[in-house]
Design a protein around this motif. Structure first.
Motif: not given
Length: 146
Positions: A57-78
């Motif tokens: 979770t940390s890696e995906l969000v950090t990469n979106a912030i650092r390399h993707g110009d920010g998080v525009t959507g997020f979802a988590a489900r089991v």
């Protein structure tokens, strides 16, 4: 629908805002897993599996912030297969693994995407009109030795 999506209708129920940090995203995933396994504690994933889920979770969000110009959507489900995470960002570029030439070192970073690839059992990257969506599936059962 992912949080951060624009709803086409009026009077939509409010959704959680898009996390603006890896910490906020981890908190959401941790609450989701706690809620999911509260009634069945003996089915709760092992500590190392939970740690892996929070790390990805940390890696995906950090990469979106650092390399993707920010998080525009997020979802988590089991699901029956595990934890499914989806992170959207504004950059259409697909993550790449940087290779090290012999004898050279890289600046800090470059380890997150290979880690995501190693821990996820499924990765799907979809181009969007503005950016991309990365969905990963993480097993919640015991890990078999690599």
């Amino acid at each position: 629908m992912l949080s951060g999506d624009v709803a086409g209708e009026r009077h939509q129920p409010s959704r959680p805002s898009v996390p603006t940090s890896a910490s906020a995203a981890r908190d959401r995933v941790e609450r989701l897993l706690e809620d999911r396994f509260r009634e069945a504690p003996r089915h709760r994933p092992q500590g190392v599996v939970l740690t892996d889920a929070l790390l990805v979770t940390s890696e995906l969000v950090t990469n979106a912030i650092r390399h993707g110009d920010g998080v525009t959507g997020f979802a988590a489900r089991v699901t029956d297969e595990g934890l499914e995470l989806t992170v959207r960002d504004r950059n259409p570029a697909v993550p790449v693994v940087r290779c090290r030439p012999d004898g050279q070192t890289f600046p800090v970073g470059g380890y997150g995407w290979p880690l995501v690839q190693r821990l996820a059992t499924r990765i799907h990257i979809a181009p969007l009109r503005e950016g991309k969506s990365i969905t990963v599936l993480l097993p919640l059962g015991p890990r078999s030795p690599a």
